[in-house]
Design a protein around this motif. Structure first.
Motif, PDB file in Angstrom:
ATOM      1  N   ASN A  22      92.741  16.225   0.700  1.00  0.00           N
ATOM      2  CA  ASN A  22      93.007  17.466  -0.029  1.00  0.00           C
ATOM      3  C   ASN A  22      92.291  17.466  -1.387  1.00  0.00           C
ATOM      4  O   ASN A  22      91.727  18.486  -1.806  1.00  0.00           O
ATOM      5  CB  ASN A  22      94.508  17.671  -0.220  1.00  0.00           C
ATOM      6  CG  ASN A  22      95.211  18.031   1.085  1.00  0.00           C
ATOM      7  OD1 ASN A  22      94.577  18.431   2.051  1.00  0.00           O
ATOM      8  ND2 ASN A  22      96.519  17.854   1.128  1.00  0.00           N
ATOM      9  N   GLN A  23      92.316  16.325  -2.070  1.00  0.00           N
ATOM     10  CA  GLN A  23      91.644  16.213  -3.364  1.00  0.00           C
ATOM     11  C   GLN A  23      90.131  16.408  -3.207  1.00  0.00           C
ATOM     12  O   GLN A  23      89.496  17.116  -3.991  1.00  0.00           O
ATOM     13  CB  GLN A  23      91.932  14.846  -4.013  1.00  0.00           C
ATOM     14  CG  GLN A  23      93.330  14.704  -4.548  1.00  0.00           C
ATOM     15  CD  GLN A  23      93.582  13.292  -5.083  1.00  0.00           C
ATOM     16  OE1 GLN A  23      92.743  12.395  -4.973  1.00  0.00           O
ATOM     17  NE2 GLN A  23      94.777  13.087  -5.634  1.00  0.00           N
ATOM     18  N   MET A  24      89.579  15.781  -2.190  1.00  0.00           N
ATOM     19  CA  MET A  24      88.138  15.887  -1.957  1.00  0.00           C
ATOM     20  C   MET A  24      87.762  17.318  -1.559  1.00  0.00           C
ATOM     21  O   MET A  24      86.726  17.835  -1.990  1.00  0.00           O
ATOM     22  CB  MET A  24      87.687  14.903  -0.875  1.00  0.00           C
ATOM     23  CG  MET A  24      87.833  13.456  -1.274  1.00  0.00           C
ATOM     24  SD  MET A  24      86.956  13.086  -2.783  1.00  0.00           S
ATOM     25  CE  MET A  24      85.394  12.653  -2.150  1.00  0.00           C
ATOM     26  N   THR A  25      88.592  17.945  -0.752  1.00  0.00           N
ATOM     27  CA  THR A  25      88.339  19.326  -0.346  1.00  0.00           C
ATOM     28  C   THR A  25      88.366  20.232  -1.578  1.00  0.00           C
ATOM     29  O   THR A  25      87.513  21.106  -1.744  1.00  0.00           O
ATOM     30  CB  THR A  25      89.388  19.783   0.684  1.00  0.00           C
ATOM     31  OG1 THR A  25      89.333  18.922   1.820  1.00  0.00           O
ATOM     32  CG2 THR A  25      89.149  21.204   1.130  1.00  0.00           C
ATOM     33  N   GLU A  26      89.356  20.005  -2.434  1.00  0.00           N
ATOM     34  CA  GLU A  26      89.479  20.798  -3.664  1.00  0.00           C
ATOM     35  C   GLU A  26      88.255  20.585  -4.571  1.00  0.00           C
ATOM     36  O   GLU A  26      87.701  21.524  -5.122  1.00  0.00           O
ATOM     37  CB  GLU A  26      90.763  20.460  -4.401  1.00  0.00           C
ATOM     38  CG  GLU A  26      91.021  21.299  -5.636  1.00  0.00           C
ATOM     39  CD  GLU A  26      91.145  22.789  -5.353  1.00  0.00           C
ATOM     40  OE1 GLU A  26      90.763  23.579  -6.245  1.00  0.00           O
ATOM     41  OE2 GLU A  26      91.576  23.187  -4.255  1.00  0.00           O
ATOM     42  N   LYS A  27      87.825  19.329  -4.698  1.00  0.00           N
ATOM     43  CA  LYS A  27      86.648  19.034  -5.506  1.00  0.00           C
ATOM     44  C   LYS A  27      85.417  19.706  -4.910  1.00  0.00           C
ATOM     45  O   LYS A  27      84.549  20.218  -5.624  1.00  0.00           O
ATOM     46  CB  LYS A  27      86.416  17.531  -5.626  1.00  0.00           C
ATOM     47  CG  LYS A  27      87.344  16.858  -6.603  1.00  0.00           C
ATOM     48  CD  LYS A  27      87.013  15.390  -6.756  1.00  0.00           C
ATOM     49  CE  LYS A  27      87.954  14.736  -7.752  1.00  0.00           C
ATOM     50  NZ  LYS A  27      87.650  13.320  -7.938  1.00  0.00           N
ATOM     51  N   GLY A  28      85.331  19.695  -3.587  1.00  0.00           N
ATOM     52  CA  GLY A  28      84.204  20.354  -2.908  1.00  0.00           C
ATOM     53  C   GLY A  28      84.214  21.856  -3.183  1.00  0.00           C
ATOM     54  O   GLY A  28      83.165  22.458  -3.440  1.00  0.00           O
TER      55      GLY A  28
END
Length: 139
Positions: A22-28
């Motif tokens: 979720n964090q990586m998706t948000e950063k993306g």
């Protein structure tokens, strides 16, 4: 209990993995949004630069047209002045020549009259001989 412990750890790891995802998706998404904003800013700047260049080109074209029109008008004026000067000079020359021809004509007429009078006087037909008495010797 080991099985529960493992199950608990597996669930915890899965949760952590899900959180990381979720964090990586948000950063993306944030990176994508930032890139979109930067791209739009660059696009706007390019559009403004292009419009500015078009405006400067149009201004230059108008200035060039105006300058060309001024130069053309100045050339027409100069040409008109030159033509008028040529007409004036020609008229003055014509008048001068006419006066000279008239003077020459008068001189030629006077000379011809003088020659005529001289011939008449020589032949005794002139005006100078009318008042004189002719005497002849009868010897």
């Amino acid at each position: 209990m080991a099985s529960q412990d493992q199950s608990h750890k597996a669930g915890e790891t899965k949760g952590q993995a899900q959180e990381k995802k979720n964090q990586m998706t948000e950063k993306g998404r944030e990176a994508t949004e930032t890139m979109k904003e930067k791209a739009n800013t660059a696009k706007d700047r390019a559009s403004e630069s292009a419009q500015s260049a078009r405006d400067r080109t149009q201004e230059g074209k108008e200035e060039t047209g105006s300058l060309l029109k001024e130069k053309t008008e100045a050339a027409k004026q100069k040409s008109s002045e030159t033509a008028q000067s040529a007409r004036d000079t020609a008229q003055a020359g014509k008048e001068k020549t006419g006066g000279l021809l008239q003077q020459t004509g008068e001189k030629v007429t006077n000379m011809a009259q003088g020659a005529t009078d001289a011939v008449k006087n020589t032949l005794g037909m002139g005006d100078n001989n009318k008042n004189t008495t002719t005497t002849t010797n009868k010897d």
